[in-house]
Design an enzyme around this catalytic site. Structure first.
Site, PDB file in Angstrom:
ATOM      1  N   HIS A  72       0.845  -1.200   0.000  1.00  0.00           N
ATOM      2  CA  HIS A  72       0.000   0.000   0.000  1.00  0.00           C
ATOM      3  C   HIS A  72       0.877   1.245   0.000  1.00  0.00           C
ATOM      4  O   HIS A  72       1.714   1.420   0.876  1.00  0.00           O
ATOM      5  CB  HIS A  72      -0.911   0.016   1.234  1.00  0.00           C
ATOM      6  CG  HIS A  72      -2.093  -0.890   1.115  1.00  0.00           C
ATOM      7  ND1 HIS A  72      -3.215  -0.773   1.899  1.00  0.00           N
ATOM      8  CD2 HIS A  72      -2.332  -1.934   0.286  1.00  0.00           C
ATOM      9  CE1 HIS A  72      -4.087  -1.691   1.549  1.00  0.00           C
ATOM     10  NE2 HIS A  72      -3.582  -2.426   0.581  1.00  0.00           N
ATOM     11  N   TYR A 200      -8.922   5.457   7.920  1.00  0.00           N
ATOM     12  CA  TYR A 200      -8.988   5.797   9.349  1.00  0.00           C
ATOM     13  C   TYR A 200      -9.977   6.950   9.486  1.00  0.00           C
ATOM     14  O   TYR A 200      -9.739   8.030   8.928  1.00  0.00           O
ATOM     15  CB  TYR A 200      -7.628   6.280   9.851  1.00  0.00           C
ATOM     16  CG  TYR A 200      -6.577   5.191  10.014  1.00  0.00           C
ATOM     17  CD1 TYR A 200      -6.401   4.546  11.235  1.00  0.00           C
ATOM     18  CD2 TYR A 200      -5.750   4.835   8.947  1.00  0.00           C
ATOM     19  CE1 TYR A 200      -5.417   3.573  11.397  1.00  0.00           C
ATOM     20  CE2 TYR A 200      -4.765   3.855   9.099  1.00  0.00           C
ATOM     21  CZ  TYR A 200      -4.613   3.231  10.334  1.00  0.00           C
ATOM     22  OH  TYR A 200      -3.645   2.271  10.487  1.00  0.00           O
ATOM     23  N   PRO A 292      -3.723   0.294  19.002  1.00  0.00           N
ATOM     24  CA  PRO A 292      -3.492  -0.180  17.631  1.00  0.00           C
ATOM     25  C   PRO A 292      -3.625   0.890  16.551  1.00  0.00           C
ATOM     26  O   PRO A 292      -3.327   0.613  15.380  1.00  0.00           O
ATOM     27  CB  PRO A 292      -4.558  -1.271  17.442  1.00  0.00           C
ATOM     28  CG  PRO A 292      -5.592  -0.992  18.471  1.00  0.00           C
ATOM     29  CD  PRO A 292      -4.909  -0.339  19.614  1.00  0.00           C
ATOM     30  N   LYS A 296       1.351  -0.179  15.130  1.00  0.00           N
ATOM     31  CA  LYS A 296       2.764  -0.279  15.528  1.00  0.00           C
ATOM     32  C   LYS A 296       3.119  -1.507  16.376  1.00  0.00           C
ATOM     33  O   LYS A 296       4.296  -1.832  16.538  1.00  0.00           O
ATOM     34  CB  LYS A 296       3.167   0.970  16.326  1.00  0.00           C
ATOM     35  CG  LYS A 296       3.287   2.210  15.475  1.00  0.00           C
ATOM     36  CD  LYS A 296       4.584   2.212  14.679  1.00  0.00           C
ATOM     37  CE  LYS A 296       4.579   3.175  13.538  1.00  0.00           C
ATOM     38  NZ  LYS A 296       4.448   2.571  12.217  1.00  0.00           N
ATOM     39  N   TYR A 384       4.465   6.298  10.010  1.00  0.00           N
ATOM     40  CA  TYR A 384       3.608   5.155   9.669  1.00  0.00           C
ATOM     41  C   TYR A 384       4.406   4.074   8.937  1.00  0.00           C
ATOM     42  O   TYR A 384       4.249   2.883   9.221  1.00  0.00           O
ATOM     43  CB  TYR A 384       2.411   5.616   8.832  1.00  0.00           C
ATOM     44  CG  TYR A 384       1.296   4.601   8.794  1.00  0.00           C
ATOM     45  CD1 TYR A 384       0.270   4.612   9.738  1.00  0.00           C
ATOM     46  CD2 TYR A 384       1.270   3.595   7.825  1.00  0.00           C
ATOM     47  CE1 TYR A 384      -0.752   3.670   9.711  1.00  0.00           C
ATOM     48  CE2 TYR A 384       0.265   2.641   7.791  1.00  0.00           C
ATOM     49  CZ  TYR A 384      -0.745   2.691   8.736  1.00  0.00           C
ATOM     50  OH  TYR A 384      -1.746   1.742   8.718  1.00  0.00           O
TER      51      TYR A 384
HETATM   52  P1  FAD Z   1       2.508 -11.844  21.670  1.00  0.00           P
HETATM   53  O1  FAD Z   1       2.002 -11.929  20.287  1.00  0.00           O
HETATM   54  O2  FAD Z   1       1.535 -11.521  22.761  1.00  0.00           O
HETATM   55  O3  FAD Z   1       3.213 -13.219  21.988  1.00  0.00           O
HETATM   56  C1  FAD Z   1       3.583 -13.588  23.290  1.00  0.00           C
HETATM   57  C2  FAD Z   1       3.521 -15.089  23.414  1.00  0.00           C
HETATM   58  O4  FAD Z   1       3.990 -15.480  24.695  1.00  0.00           O
HETATM   59  C3  FAD Z   1       2.102 -15.616  23.278  1.00  0.00           C
HETATM   60  O5  FAD Z   1       2.066 -16.635  22.315  1.00  0.00           O
HETATM   61  C4  FAD Z   1       1.778 -16.122  24.675  1.00  0.00           C
HETATM   62  O6  FAD Z   1       0.906 -17.244  24.654  1.00  0.00           O
HETATM   63  C5  FAD Z   1       3.152 -16.476  25.210  1.00  0.00           C
HETATM   64  N1  FAD Z   1       3.247 -16.438  26.671  1.00  0.00           N
HETATM   65  C6  FAD Z   1       2.678 -15.563  27.536  1.00  0.00           C
HETATM   66  N2  FAD Z   1       3.006 -15.846  28.799  1.00  0.00           N
HETATM   67  C7  FAD Z   1       3.811 -16.931  28.741  1.00  0.00           C
HETATM   68  C8  FAD Z   1       4.457 -17.712  29.739  1.00  0.00           C
HETATM   69  N3  FAD Z   1       4.342 -17.399  31.032  1.00  0.00           N
HETATM   70  N4  FAD Z   1       5.201 -18.772  29.352  1.00  0.00           N
HETATM   71  C9  FAD Z   1       5.315 -19.083  28.022  1.00  0.00           C
HETATM   72  N5  FAD Z   1       4.716 -18.373  27.037  1.00  0.00           N
HETATM   73  C10 FAD Z   1       3.968 -17.310  27.398  1.00  0.00           C
HETATM   74  N6  FAD Z   1      -1.424  -4.647  16.862  1.00  0.00           N
HETATM   75  C11 FAD Z   1      -1.710  -3.972  15.789  1.00  0.00           C
HETATM   76  O7  FAD Z   1      -0.811  -3.304  15.254  1.00  0.00           O
HETATM   77  N7  FAD Z   1      -2.966  -4.035  15.232  1.00  0.00           N
HETATM   78  C12 FAD Z   1      -3.975  -4.771  15.786  1.00  0.00           C
HETATM   79  O8  FAD Z   1      -5.087  -4.806  15.276  1.00  0.00           O
HETATM   80  C13 FAD Z   1      -3.714  -5.470  16.965  1.00  0.00           C
HETATM   81  N8  FAD Z   1      -4.679  -6.190  17.586  1.00  0.00           N
HETATM   82  C14 FAD Z   1      -4.379  -6.821  18.754  1.00  0.00           C
HETATM   83  C15 FAD Z   1      -5.370  -7.543  19.428  1.00  0.00           C
HETATM   84  C16 FAD Z   1      -5.088  -8.194  20.645  1.00  0.00           C
HETATM   85  C17 FAD Z   1      -6.197  -8.946  21.380  1.00  0.00           C
HETATM   86  C18 FAD Z   1      -3.775  -8.122  21.183  1.00  0.00           C
HETATM   87  C19 FAD Z   1      -3.442  -8.816  22.499  1.00  0.00           C
HETATM   88  C20 FAD Z   1      -2.795  -7.412  20.484  1.00  0.00           C
HETATM   89  C21 FAD Z   1      -3.082  -6.764  19.289  1.00  0.00           C
HETATM   90  N9  FAD Z   1      -2.099  -6.039  18.592  1.00  0.00           N
HETATM   91  C22 FAD Z   1      -2.397  -5.381  17.466  1.00  0.00           C
HETATM   92  C23 FAD Z   1      -0.748  -5.956  19.041  1.00  0.00           C
HETATM   93  C24 FAD Z   1       0.150  -6.986  18.352  1.00  0.00           C
HETATM   94  O9  FAD Z   1      -0.592  -8.128  18.051  1.00  0.00           O
HETATM   95  C25 FAD Z   1       1.271  -7.267  19.317  1.00  0.00           C
HETATM   96  O10 FAD Z   1       2.010  -6.082  19.477  1.00  0.00           O
HETATM   97  C26 FAD Z   1       2.182  -8.422  18.874  1.00  0.00           C
HETATM   98  O11 FAD Z   1       1.485  -9.623  18.952  1.00  0.00           O
HETATM   99  C27 FAD Z   1       3.422  -8.468  19.766  1.00  0.00           C
HETATM  100  O12 FAD Z   1       4.096  -9.662  19.567  1.00  0.00           O
HETATM  101  P2  FAD Z   1       4.839 -10.379  20.774  1.00  0.00           P
HETATM  102  O13 FAD Z   1       5.463 -11.582  20.179  1.00  0.00           O
HETATM  103  O14 FAD Z   1       5.639  -9.392  21.501  1.00  0.00           O
HETATM  104  O15 FAD Z   1       3.681 -10.782  21.795  1.00  0.00           O
HETATM  105  C1  PHB Z   2      -5.722  -4.421  11.042  1.00  0.00           C
HETATM  106  O1  PHB Z   2      -5.809  -4.650   9.828  1.00  0.00           O
HETATM  107  O2  PHB Z   2      -6.065  -5.248  11.891  1.00  0.00           O
HETATM  108  C2  PHB Z   2      -5.220  -3.098  11.480  1.00  0.00           C
HETATM  109  C3  PHB Z   2      -4.734  -2.205  10.537  1.00  0.00           C
HETATM  110  C4  PHB Z   2      -4.271  -0.958  10.947  1.00  0.00           C
HETATM  111  C5  PHB Z   2      -4.307  -0.624  12.267  1.00  0.00           C
HETATM  112  C6  PHB Z   2      -4.782  -1.520  13.211  1.00  0.00           C
HETATM  113  C7  PHB Z   2      -5.240  -2.765  12.823  1.00  0.00           C
HETATM  114  O3  PHB Z   2      -3.878   0.613  12.654  1.00  0.00           O
END
Ligand code: FAD
Ligand code: PHB
Length: 389
Positions: A72, A200, A292, A296, A384
């Site tokens: 995009h 947005y 979100p 980021k 962005y």
């Molecule tokens: P995570 O993806 O949370 O991975 C952490 C992992 O550690 C998980 O698999 C978990 O099961 C595991 N874990 C936790 N505790 C333990 C433990 N004690 N022992 C072993 N394993 C453990 N970002 C956006 O930009 N747009 C979005 O639309 C968006 N939607 C989101 C919706 C939700 C519900 C959430 C929670 C986050 C969302 N985010 C979004 C943020 C984005 O998904 C996260 O920033 C990203 O997943 C970060 O990756 P990570 O690997 O740091 O953490």
């Molecule tokens: C998504 O596609 O889930 C999405 C895209 C942009 C955002 C947040 C979520 O800022």
């Protein structure tokens, strides 16, 4: 068991770190609390910064993204049902990639499996020990039996609710937080996206976002009060609310269908300092959360992994520890800038419960400035598409 780096958490941060360290010749074991099916069914982020795209390619997991993802060159912003476009490529020379976190995670698991990487899922009671000494170890329980892994370093990639951050003593750890008084109700539907680029939308009824996963799969969000329960939102009520908040031409084009996933996520800004304590490193959501709105969350996790894998590679390859010593400082410097951007986008686009008419005019002026100023558009686009590492 013994390995060089124990990685707690098999989300995108943990898996990408494991994959990059493997390519640097460094051994890891990933401990994940949930089942693989659970991890692979989570619907989360959708937009990849260009630096994230390049990191995934460098990790050898970019092929499907390059085939199936969508580049995009810009996005639409809207206020009171009237939209305008900001061109990322025109302003910065870089686009973004629309490719879901679910797919990124899938590709990372496939790559780790192909390389014979060790990922232990359904690991319960994971606990690091001896992090302030020279010989840490991590214990966990699998199928009722306790296991121990000795290691050189522990990477806490276990998200906001993980165990790692809490291992930093209270006198050392500082937390900074803002909780927003609203959430996002998200719907995934097997319908063609309403727009070729994201929209947005600021609206007096609340924020809305039109996003997508592919040509037949759309992702939409509307701002809702924190007290709302997802069961109380019928599909029809969701579509009606979305239609009211987006530009009229998009509302007229919107194709609706049954929600294949529907959930409410609260919005929060959070940073923990420092991101290293002794032989423990925090990366991703374990150290910071962004609302979100700026897309980021996942990208910040990838940025941390960049700093961490280069630091560990220099340690093992050259015996050079400057990267380890400065990991927290370097990662946090970028984290705070992305926190600022996410907070700014959130503040500009949402309706706040206590919002005065003055606050509302400020939002309108901010959006009007963005519509008319090349400088403002360039600043937005630069953030962005992703600040440099
Ligand atoms: P995570 O993806 O949370 O991975 C952490 C992992 O550690 C998980 O698999 C978990 O099961 C595991 N874990 C936790 N505790 C333990 C433990 N004690 N022992 C072993 N394993 C453990 N970002 C956006 O930009 N747009 C979005 O639309 C968006 N939607 C989101 C919706 C939700 C519900 C959430 C929670 C986050 C969302 N985010 C979004 C943020 C984005 O998904 C996260 O920033 C990203 O997943 C970060 O990756 P990570 O690997 O740091 O953490
Ligand atoms: C998504 O596609 O889930 C999405 C895209 C942009 C955002 C947040 C979520 O800022």
């Amino acid at each position: 068991m013994r390995t060089q780096v124990v990685i707690i958490g098999g989300g995108p941060a943990g898996l990408l770190l494991s994959q990059l360290l493997h390519r640097d010749g460094i051994e890891t074991i990933v401990l994940e609390r949930r089942s693989r099916d659970h991890v692979l069914s989570r619907i989360r982020a959708g937009v990849l910064e260009w630096g994230t795209v390049e990191m995934l390619r460098a990790a050898g997991v970019g092929a499907r993204m390059d085939r199936e993802g969508f580049v995009h060159d810009g996005t639409y912003l809207a206020a009171q049902n009237r939209g305008f476009r900001i061109g990322f490529k025109a302003a910065t020379g870089k686009p973004v990639m629309v490719y879901g976190q679910t797919e990124v995670t899938h590709d990372l698991y496939a790559a780790r499996d192909a390389a014979g990487g060790t990922i232990i899922d359904e690991a319960e009671g994971v606990m690091p020990h001896g992090l302030d000494g020279d010989a840490p170890h991590v214990t966990y329980v699998k199928d009722g039996t306790e296991h121990r892994i000795d290691c050189d370093f522990v990477a806490g990639c276990d998200g906001y609710h993980g165990v790692s951050r809490g291992c930093i003593p209270p006198g050392v750890l500082r937390a900074f937080e803002r909780v927003y008084p609203f959430g996002w109700l998200g719907v995934l539907s097997e319908t063609p996206p309403v727009s070729d680029e994201l929209i947005y939308a600021n609206h007096e009824r609340g924020f809305a976002l039109c996003s997508m996963r592919n040509a037949r799969l759309s992702r939409y969000y509307v701002q809702v009060p924190l007290e709302d329960r997802v069961e109380a939102w019928s599909d029809d009520a969701f579509w009606d609310e979305l239609r009211r908040r987006i530009p009229g031409d998009a509302a007229d084009r919107l194709v609706t269908g049954p929600a294949v996933e529907k959930s409410i996520a609260p919005l929060r800004s959070f940073v923990a300092e420092p991101m290293r304590w002794g032989r423990l490193f925090l990366a991703g959501d374990a150290a910071h959360i962004v609302p979100p709105t700026g897309a980021k969350g996942l990208n910040l996790a990838v940025g941390d992994v960049h700093y961490l894998h280069t630091a560990l590679a220099a340690h093992y390859r050259d015996g050079e520890d400057a990267g380890i010593e400065t990991y927290s400082e370097r990662a946090l410097s970028r984290v705070w800038k992305c926190e600022r951007f996410s907070w700014w986008m959130t503040t500009m686009l949402h309706r706040f419960p206590e919002q005065s008419t003055f606050d509302q005019r400020m939002q309108e002026a901010e959006i009007a400035y963005l519509e008319t100023s090349v400088a403002a558009q360039t600043a937005m686009a630069e953030n962005y598409v992703g600040l440099p590492y």
